[in-house]
Design a protein around this motif. Structure first.
Motif, mmCIF file in Angstrom:
data_model
loop_
_atom_site.group_PDB
_atom_site.id
_atom_site.type_symbol
_atom_site.label_atom_id
_atom_site.label_comp_id
_atom_site.label_asym_id
_atom_site.label_seq_id
_atom_site.Cartn_x
_atom_site.Cartn_y
_atom_site.Cartn_z
ATOM 1 N N ASP A 175 -7.997 56.197 9.625
ATOM 2 C CA ASP A 175 -7.022 56.997 10.063
ATOM 3 C C ASP A 175 -5.549 56.612 10.716
ATOM 4 O O ASP A 175 -4.389 56.984 10.252
ATOM 5 C CB ASP A 175 -7.546 58.198 11.346
ATOM 6 N N HIS A 176 -5.388 55.476 11.245
ATOM 7 C CA HIS A 176 -4.359 54.733 11.570
ATOM 8 C C HIS A 176 -3.662 54.218 10.451
ATOM 9 O O HIS A 176 -2.287 54.230 10.471
ATOM 10 C CB HIS A 176 -4.516 53.535 12.697
ATOM 11 N N VAL A 233 -3.615 55.951 7.266
ATOM 12 C CA VAL A 233 -3.167 57.009 6.684
ATOM 13 C C VAL A 233 -1.837 57.537 7.522
ATOM 14 O O VAL A 233 -0.863 57.855 6.981
ATOM 15 C CB VAL A 233 -4.030 58.205 6.626
ATOM 16 N N LYS A 234 -1.881 57.642 8.856
ATOM 17 C CA LYS A 234 -0.915 57.934 9.717
ATOM 18 C C LYS A 234 0.377 56.940 9.195
ATOM 19 O O LYS A 234 1.512 57.568 9.507
ATOM 20 C CB LYS A 234 -1.297 57.837 11.135
ATOM 21 N N MET A 235 0.082 55.518 9.109
ATOM 22 C CA MET A 235 1.179 54.895 8.901
ATOM 23 C C MET A 235 2.200 55.111 7.635
ATOM 24 O O MET A 235 3.169 55.249 7.318
ATOM 25 C CB MET A 235 0.743 53.370 8.986
ATOM 26 N N GLY A 291 1.584 57.967 5.867
ATOM 27 C CA GLY A 291 1.798 59.505 5.518
ATOM 28 C C GLY A 291 0.648 59.947 4.931
ATOM 29 O O GLY A 291 0.061 59.474 3.994
ATOM 30 N N PRO A 292 0.598 61.220 5.198
ATOM 31 C CA PRO A 292 -0.472 62.012 4.569
ATOM 32 C C PRO A 292 -0.543 61.970 2.781
ATOM 33 O O PRO A 292 -1.605 62.127 2.353
ATOM 34 C CB PRO A 292 -0.421 63.587 5.005
ATOM 35 N N ARG A 318 8.983 56.212 4.464
ATOM 36 C CA ARG A 318 7.979 56.074 5.108
ATOM 37 C C ARG A 318 7.266 54.779 4.659
ATOM 38 O O ARG A 318 6.599 53.801 5.486
ATOM 39 C CB ARG A 318 7.207 57.339 5.500
#
Length: 484
Positions: free
Chosen positions: A300-301, A303-305, A307-308, A360
């Motif tokens: 998850d971290h 993906v968050k970095m 972006g979705p 991003r």
């Protein structure tokens, strides 16, 4: 008595043999570490050996090239020119433009009204680099970047400019940068190609990309870039057909290789051998590629970095994340092409969408590589084929304008892989039109990238049609000011 004679005559004792052969054995051991297939004795492995070791100790092992296809405007991204805002609407002085060649889109203009950036700029980091408000994530990592403001080229239209920066020539049938790296250095992972290509499309006006940009040219076809698709099968035709198991495929390839070797003995065509190698690579990729291209297992971290959108195949974010995985797995050169940067009009509305697509995830790549301890050995490049004019194309309007092609000066950035972090290299005039300090030509850029990879651009050559070719042709010089 006879044995004693030869032992004394040649001075061969066990102790003497071991002492004299230490350097040779050590060299063999080092060679087996640098080139694992060196002593396997397998013909197909010997055929896949790189041309040679680097000419000198490399600063980078791999390259990820984030190519922004269509030429993003340097005046809206990294080259802040407040004078343009003050003089908006005034004509560009002839003393600045000089005899600059114009495209067919502005050649008939009698006026060249200056236009400032619609977007704000701020200074960031210890370097104090100016970065557009459109790129907030890149602004946060500015101290990792080497921003080069003085790139320049002779090419004034997209096709020759794209071909030039990718292959070192404005005409086709020259090997691309990735092909030269594959030819000179080979791959670090025998289960993956040395050169991979990823394509994405943004939300702005697009320019096409063509296979000649990642071609092997006159090099063996094993050095051509392997294109990944955004569909269900990232590499087309890699899966076995229904009813074909792995053992059957192996037997088929072995028999096919025997026939091809017979054909090679008859014709002597090196492309026959190259074809055998490509079949073998595809066989090995059947295991490696599905796992690599499965982004759903990323934590998850991460993906968050990024972006979705990094979980949506074919997006720029997904390709950047995939590039990191490919590079981490030993792919020598990963080339991304992101289309949509050709803003001849409607720039204030289109360009923010393009920036949002790439900002991003581009910044995330740098942070991700750094946290994995890979940034120092991975050279990341971001930029397009040329820049944009400081004057408006067509009718001048402050809120809805476009810029034409500008080859004299534009901006790219590089990070990791032996370049100096947190610097701004070169300077353009106050109009952002001409280089006034530290120019970097395309040939110089290529020479420096090759140097970072441990290759002398004048020594890595290939004889074709009676002459020796190289990526920098007959030009190019190092840019020591950006090398750490």
């Amino acid at each position: 008595m006879e044995n004693e004679f030869f032992k004394n005559r040649l001075n061969i004792t066990r102790r003497h043999f071991l002492s004299k052969s230490a350097v040779g054995l050590g060299s063999m051991a080092l060679g087996s570490l640098l080139m694992p297939n060196l002593f396997t004795g397998e013909e197909e492995n010997l055929a896949q050996l790189p041309l040679g070791l680097p000419h000198f100790a490399p600063k980078a092992k791999r390259i990820i090239y984030l190519f922004q296809n269509g030429a993003p405007s340097q005046l809206e991204t990294f080259d802040y020119k407040p004078l343009l805002n003050k003089m908006a609407g005034e004509d560009l002085p002839e003393s600045i433009r000089g005899t600059q060649r114009l495209t067919g889109m502005t050649a008939n203009q009698t006026k060249f009204p200056l236009i400032g950036s619609y977007f704000g700029f701020k200074q960031y980091g210890q370097s104090g680099a100016w970065v557009s408000d459109m790129l907030p994530n890149m602004a946060k990592i500015v101290d990792e970047l080497c921003i080069i403001k003085t790139m320049n080229t002779e090419a004034i239209n997209h096709d020759p400019a794209l071909t030039f920066i990718q292959t070192g020539a404005q005409v086709g049938n020259r090997p691309s940068m990735g092909a030269w790296m594959s030819y000179g250095l080979g791959s670090e992972n025998k289960n993956l190609p040395a050169f991979c290509v990823l394509l994405s499309r943004g939300r702005g006006n697009g320019q096409g990309v063509y296979s000649k940009l990642w071609t092997n040219g006159f090099l063996d076809s094993t050095h051509q870039g392997v294109v990944f698709s955004s569909g269900e099968d990232p590499i087309l035709y890699l899966k076995d057909s229904d009813g074909i198991d792995k053992d059957s495929r192996r037997r088929m390839l072995d028999k096919l290789a025997e026939l091809n070797h017979l054909g090679f003995e008859t014709s002597g065509d090196p492309e026959v051998q190259a074809k055998v190698q490509q079949y073998e690579m595809a066989y090995r990729m059947q295991t490696a590629v599905p796992e690599l291209t499965d982004l759903s297992k990323e934590p998850d971290h991460i993906v968050k970095m990024y972006g979705p959108e990094c979980l949506v195949p074919g997006t720029y974010a997904a390709n950047v994340l995939l590039a990191r995985k490919l590079s981490e797995s030993g792919v020598r050169f990963v080339q991304l092409y992101h289309q949509g940067w050709d803003q001849h009009g409607n720039l204030p509305n289109e360009m923010p969408l393009q920036a949002e697509d790439v900002d991003r995830s581009s910044a995330a790549l740098i942070m991700d590589l750094k946290q994995r301890g890979l940034l120092d050995e991975t050279l990341v490049i971001w930029g397009g084929e040329f820049g944009r004019t400081n004057y408006c194309q067509g009718t001048f309007t402050k809120d809805n304008y476009g810029r034409d092609h500008h080859p004299r000066a534009y901006t790219i950035w590089m990070a990791g892989g032996g370049v100096k972090p947190g610097i701004v290299y070169g300077e353009t005039d106050e109009f952002g039109y001409n280089v006034i300090k530290d120019p970097v030509h395309i040939n110089d850029f290529h020479a420096t990238v090759m140097h970072l990879m441990g290759l002398n651009h004048e020594q890595l050559t290939y004889k074709h049609l009676g002459r020796r070719y190289r990526l920098t042709d007959v030009a190019g010089k190092l840019v020591p000011g950006i090398i750490a």
